[in-house]
Motif scaffolding. Sequence first.
Motif: not given
Length: 130
Positions: A92-102
């Motif tokens: 639907n084009g909406h934000l579902t998540g953010i991945e933040v990795d080191y």
Amino acid sequence: MSNTLARASKWIHFLASRAEFPAGERLLAAFHAGKVTWLCDCGCNSFDIEIPEGAVAPLAQPGARGGSIFELEFQTTEEQRTLEFIVFVGTNGHLTGIEVDYCANSYPVPDEPILVEPPYHVRASAALAI
């Protein structure tokens, strides 16, 4: 440091403030309208979020396949390590998540990583709504 809502907010505000991310205001609006449904506890700072339908404009063109729409990667001052961000949307084009990795999720994200500017990798999908 453990992953928290405060950390999620910190990274959203960081991404929204970056010139490389062309839809910063939309990202902030989505985060404030949504509800974080999952905080990863592996040491990364990734999270999932649900945005109520119709609450805000989508980050990507609806009907698109969904998935990753933006990537931003930095080297850090700690022994040539890296910090990576990936922004995900649903169909639907909406934000579902953010991945933040080191270091490609090989180590926990430090409390305050020192980033080397400019980022060494930036990718924005053509589906990203700006």
